[in-house]
Write a protein that holds these residues in place. Structure first.
Motif, PDB file in Angstrom:
ATOM      1  N   PHE A 101     -30.489  24.291  -4.304  1.00 56.22           N
ATOM      2  CA  PHE A 101     -30.539  25.220  -2.989  1.00 56.22           C
ATOM      3  C   PHE A 101     -30.863  24.327  -1.746  1.00 56.22           C
ATOM      4  O   PHE A 101     -30.613  23.236  -1.912  1.00 56.22           O
ATOM      5  CB  PHE A 101     -31.865  25.995  -3.244  1.00 56.22           C
ATOM      6  CG  PHE A 101     -31.705  27.247  -4.201  1.00 56.22           C
ATOM      7  CD1 PHE A 101     -30.893  28.119  -4.057  1.00 56.22           C
ATOM      8  CD2 PHE A 101     -32.348  26.983  -5.467  1.00 56.22           C
ATOM      9  CE1 PHE A 101     -30.629  29.214  -5.097  1.00 56.22           C
ATOM     10  CE2 PHE A 101     -32.138  27.942  -6.539  1.00 56.22           C
ATOM     11  CZ  PHE A 101     -31.588  29.177  -6.290  1.00 56.22           C
ATOM     12  N   GLY A 113     -36.400  24.497   1.127  1.00 52.35           N
ATOM     13  CA  GLY A 113     -36.979  25.565   0.544  1.00 52.35           C
ATOM     14  C   GLY A 113     -37.754  25.029  -0.699  1.00 52.35           C
ATOM     15  O   GLY A 113     -38.200  23.947  -0.792  1.00 52.35           O
ATOM     16  N   PRO A 114     -38.319  26.116  -1.445  1.00 54.71           N
ATOM     17  CA  PRO A 114     -39.154  25.939  -2.472  1.00 54.71           C
ATOM     18  C   PRO A 114     -38.874  24.844  -3.605  1.00 54.71           C
ATOM     19  O   PRO A 114     -39.452  24.061  -3.811  1.00 54.71           O
ATOM     20  CB  PRO A 114     -39.475  27.460  -2.875  1.00 54.71           C
ATOM     21  CG  PRO A 114     -38.461  28.187  -2.280  1.00 54.71           C
ATOM     22  CD  PRO A 114     -37.953  27.461  -1.173  1.00 54.71           C
ATOM     23  N   THR A 115     -37.516  24.951  -4.082  1.00 55.63           N
ATOM     24  CA  THR A 115     -36.880  24.096  -4.988  1.00 55.63           C
ATOM     25  C   THR A 115     -37.067  22.770  -4.629  1.00 55.63           C
ATOM     26  O   THR A 115     -37.376  21.895  -5.192  1.00 55.63           O
ATOM     27  CB  THR A 115     -35.640  24.727  -5.584  1.00 55.63           C
ATOM     28  OG1 THR A 115     -35.510  26.080  -5.645  1.00 55.63           O
ATOM     29  CG2 THR A 115     -35.292  24.098  -6.888  1.00 55.63           C
ATOM     30  N   ASP A 116     -36.409  22.541  -3.483  1.00 59.80           N
ATOM     31  CA  ASP A 116     -36.106  21.363  -2.742  1.00 59.80           C
ATOM     32  C   ASP A 116     -37.586  20.526  -2.595  1.00 59.80           C
ATOM     33  O   ASP A 116     -37.901  19.604  -2.735  1.00 59.80           O
ATOM     34  CB  ASP A 116     -35.571  21.423  -1.281  1.00 59.80           C
ATOM     35  CG  ASP A 116     -35.498  20.350  -0.506  1.00 59.80           C
ATOM     36  OD1 ASP A 116     -34.681  19.450  -1.025  1.00 59.80           O
ATOM     37  OD2 ASP A 116     -36.142  20.018   0.479  1.00 59.80           O
ATOM     38  N   HIS A 163     -34.876  26.664 -11.273  1.00 64.82           N
ATOM     39  CA  HIS A 163     -36.016  27.412 -11.790  1.00 64.82           C
ATOM     40  C   HIS A 163     -35.372  28.626 -12.656  1.00 64.82           C
ATOM     41  O   HIS A 163     -34.419  28.212 -13.399  1.00 64.82           O
ATOM     42  CB  HIS A 163     -36.611  28.092 -10.676  1.00 64.82           C
ATOM     43  CG  HIS A 163     -35.511  28.794  -9.561  1.00 64.82           C
ATOM     44  ND1 HIS A 163     -34.645  29.809 -10.081  1.00 64.82           N
ATOM     45  CD2 HIS A 163     -35.542  28.901  -8.262  1.00 64.82           C
ATOM     46  CE1 HIS A 163     -33.944  30.357  -8.849  1.00 64.82           C
ATOM     47  NE2 HIS A 163     -34.474  29.757  -7.970  1.00 64.82           N
ATOM     48  N   ALA A 176     -31.232  34.135  -1.604  1.00 63.69           N
ATOM     49  CA  ALA A 176     -30.241  32.893  -1.731  1.00 63.69           C
ATOM     50  C   ALA A 176     -29.287  33.132  -2.843  1.00 63.69           C
ATOM     51  O   ALA A 176     -28.653  32.357  -3.366  1.00 63.69           O
ATOM     52  CB  ALA A 176     -31.297  31.963  -2.140  1.00 63.69           C
ATOM     53  N   ALA A 216     -30.609  33.428  -7.661  1.00 63.48           N
ATOM     54  CA  ALA A 216     -31.625  32.889  -7.036  1.00 63.48           C
ATOM     55  C   ALA A 216     -32.874  33.955  -7.139  1.00 63.48           C
ATOM     56  O   ALA A 216     -32.563  35.136  -7.388  1.00 63.48           O
ATOM     57  CB  ALA A 216     -31.399  32.866  -5.429  1.00 63.48           C
ATOM     58  N   VAL A 217     -33.852  33.583  -7.242  1.00 63.92           N
ATOM     59  CA  VAL A 217     -35.123  34.206  -7.615  1.00 63.92           C
ATOM     60  C   VAL A 217     -35.350  35.307  -6.303  1.00 63.92           C
ATOM     61  O   VAL A 217     -35.915  36.458  -6.714  1.00 63.92           O
ATOM     62  CB  VAL A 217     -36.375  33.604  -7.935  1.00 63.92           C
ATOM     63  CG1 VAL A 217     -36.377  33.193  -9.248  1.00 63.92           C
ATOM     64  CG2 VAL A 217     -36.762  32.532  -6.989  1.00 63.92           C
ATOM     65  N   SER A 218     -35.296  34.935  -5.151  1.00 62.92           N
ATOM     66  CA  SER A 218     -35.304  36.032  -4.029  1.00 62.92           C
ATOM     67  C   SER A 218     -34.331  37.002  -4.343  1.00 62.92           C
ATOM     68  O   SER A 218     -34.826  38.263  -3.877  1.00 62.92           O
ATOM     69  CB  SER A 218     -34.938  35.187  -2.768  1.00 62.92           C
ATOM     70  OG  SER A 218     -33.907  34.464  -2.774  1.00 62.92           O
ATOM     71  N   GLY A 261     -30.253  29.091   0.482  1.00 57.80           N
ATOM     72  CA  GLY A 261     -31.817  28.794   0.011  1.00 57.80           C
ATOM     73  C   GLY A 261     -32.644  29.456   0.820  1.00 57.80           C
ATOM     74  O   GLY A 261     -32.322  30.104   1.865  1.00 57.80           O
ATOM     75  N   THR A 262     -33.861  29.644   0.323  1.00 60.52           N
ATOM     76  CA  THR A 262     -34.878  30.554   1.103  1.00 60.52           C
ATOM     77  C   THR A 262     -35.332  29.718   2.140  1.00 60.52           C
ATOM     78  O   THR A 262     -36.054  30.261   3.019  1.00 60.52           O
ATOM     79  CB  THR A 262     -35.888  31.286   0.269  1.00 60.52           C
ATOM     80  OG1 THR A 262     -36.426  30.258  -0.534  1.00 60.52           O
ATOM     81  CG2 THR A 262     -35.432  32.201  -0.940  1.00 60.52           C
ATOM     82  N   GLY A 263     -35.276  28.440   2.244  1.00 56.01           N
ATOM     83  CA  GLY A 263     -35.773  27.720   3.417  1.00 56.01           C
ATOM     84  C   GLY A 263     -35.162  27.950   4.618  1.00 56.01           C
ATOM     85  O   GLY A 263     -35.599  28.562   5.580  1.00 56.01           O
ATOM     86  N   GLN A 292     -41.156  32.372  -2.735  1.00 57.14           N
ATOM     87  CA  GLN A 292     -42.100  31.869  -3.507  1.00 57.14           C
ATOM     88  C   GLN A 292     -43.189  31.436  -2.507  1.00 57.14           C
ATOM     89  O   GLN A 292     -42.749  31.202  -1.203  1.00 57.14           O
ATOM     90  CB  GLN A 292     -41.652  30.844  -4.210  1.00 57.14           C
ATOM     91  CG  GLN A 292     -40.536  31.003  -4.944  1.00 57.14           C
ATOM     92  CD  GLN A 292     -39.475  29.927  -5.850  1.00 57.14           C
ATOM     93  OE1 GLN A 292     -39.837  28.983  -6.413  1.00 57.14           O
ATOM     94  NE2 GLN A 292     -38.479  29.739  -5.215  1.00 57.14           N
TER      95      GLN A 292
HETATM   96  C1  MLT Z   1     -34.647  27.873  -2.879  1.00 59.12           C
HETATM   97  O1  MLT Z   1     -35.342  27.056  -3.271  1.00 59.12           O
HETATM   98  O2  MLT Z   1     -34.230  27.948  -1.731  1.00 59.12           O
HETATM   99  C2  MLT Z   1     -35.226  29.095  -3.770  1.00 59.12           C
HETATM  100  O3  MLT Z   1     -35.701  28.750  -4.944  1.00 59.12           O
HETATM  101  C3  MLT Z   1     -34.010  29.896  -3.562  1.00 59.12           C
HETATM  102  C4  MLT Z   1     -34.375  31.219  -4.692  1.00 59.12           C
HETATM  103  O4  MLT Z   1     -34.187  31.197  -5.820  1.00 59.12           O
HETATM  104  O5  MLT Z   1     -34.656  32.273  -3.701  1.00 59.12           O
END
Ligand code: MLT
Length: 311
Positions: free
Chosen positions: A24, A28-31, A80, A144, A148-150, A172-174, A191
């Protein structure tokens, strides 16, 4: 006996920097989790771990790239639970989560919160429900991409509410959170990795958590479960992978470095502050991750198929 070229390469590994692929966008969260563990992992391995963002298609572009990368230990991957859900969302993926990778270990479980932009007229879940019923597809929800989990959270939410909103995909959610803060999009399920400070100071509205218990950092935010969406639970687990075929001695070194990183006080504090659970040591293992992945594919596949994809 003399070591063969291959054995020597394994013994000396790593002799250069290691790429940690993130599926992503940066910020964002994974980053964030990737960058958090990259530093202590690099210290443990004696080489720099460089984060490489490969966003797109809900993480499946990065997964494909990693599955095809050389199994020399210089490409590693953090993803994730999208690793488990993507199969139910895409007709055909060019990789198989259960056979195209080696498994280093699980990392952390991250809660999610349903967020709204600051000037959304609704102030709580009840009002949000009414607002959504009245405005339908005029309401926009960021995600995303499928995988993506979002997107998963948004999909479950819309399915449970019996509405179809306008879903807007980001890398990404960032970047999605940036737009939520700027008021360009109405809703985002994200997240807690980055969002707690924004919730606390009112820059975004929090309508509910995806956990069964309220989160200690934001105790005033009710769970979705307690507000009528019974059993609405999404906890985002993460894992570290490599391409299939990385030699065992290298996987062992990676696993030891990951364990060390997760035990570092800085990492622990940062995760705790965001109400992120560190997984038990037994799960920071190839078996722990692979078994969990297998379970999750079987848990989410039927749920996703039943919920129907809104976009
Ligand atoms: C992200 O890192 O941007 C998120 O994990 C994306 C997502 O899965 O919602």
């Amino acid at each position: 006996a003399l070591l063969s070229g291959n054995a020597l390469a394994q013994k000396d590994w790593p002799t250069k920097s290691i790429n940690l692929v993130v599926p992503f966008a940066a910020g964002g969260p994974t980053d964030s989790i990737a960058r958090l563990i990259a530093v202590p992992m690099g210290q443990a391995l004696g080489q720099t771990v460089v984060v490489e963002n490969v966003p797109g298609a809900g993480g499946t572009i990065a997964s494909t790239k990693v599955a095809r990368a050389a199994p020399d230990g210089y490409t590693i991957y953090i993803h994730h639970m999208g690793m488990a859900t993507a199969q139910a969302l895409y007709d055909k993926l060019p990789y198989d989560p259960m056979t195209s990778f080696e498994y280093v270990g699980q990392v952390a479980d991250v809660p999610m919160v349903l967020l709204g932009k600051k000037d959304l007229p609704a102030n709580n879940f009840k009002e949000l429900e009414a607002y959504i019923k009245a405005n339908g597809s005029k309401v926009t929800m960021a995600n995303a991409g499928p995988g993506a989990v979002s997107q998963l959270c948004g999909l479950l939410f819309q399915s449970r509410m019996g509405v179809k909103l306008t879903n807007i995909p980001y890398k990404g959610t960032g970047p999605a959170l940036t737009d939520l803060l700027g008021g360009q999009v109405d809703l985002l399920c994200d997240q807690t990795t980055q969002t707690i400070p924004y919730i606390k100071d009112g820059r975004v509205k929090a309508f509910g958590t995806t956990t069964m218990k309220r989160l200690p950092a934001i105790p005033n935010v009710p769970t979705l479960n307690e507000q009528g969406l019974k059993g609405f639970e999404v906890k985002v687990w993460h894992g570290v992978y490599t391409p299939k075929g990385v030699p065992q001695p290298i996987l062992d070194k990676l696993n030891a470095a990951l364990k060390k990183a997760l035990n570092s006080p800085d990492v622990k504090k940062r995760l705790e502050d965001a109400n992120i659970d560190i997984v038990p040591a037994s799960k920071v293992s190839a078996k722990g991750l692979k078994d969990h992945l297998d379970t999750e594919i079987n848990v989410w596949g039927p749920v996703i198929r039943k919920a129907n994809i809104p976009d």
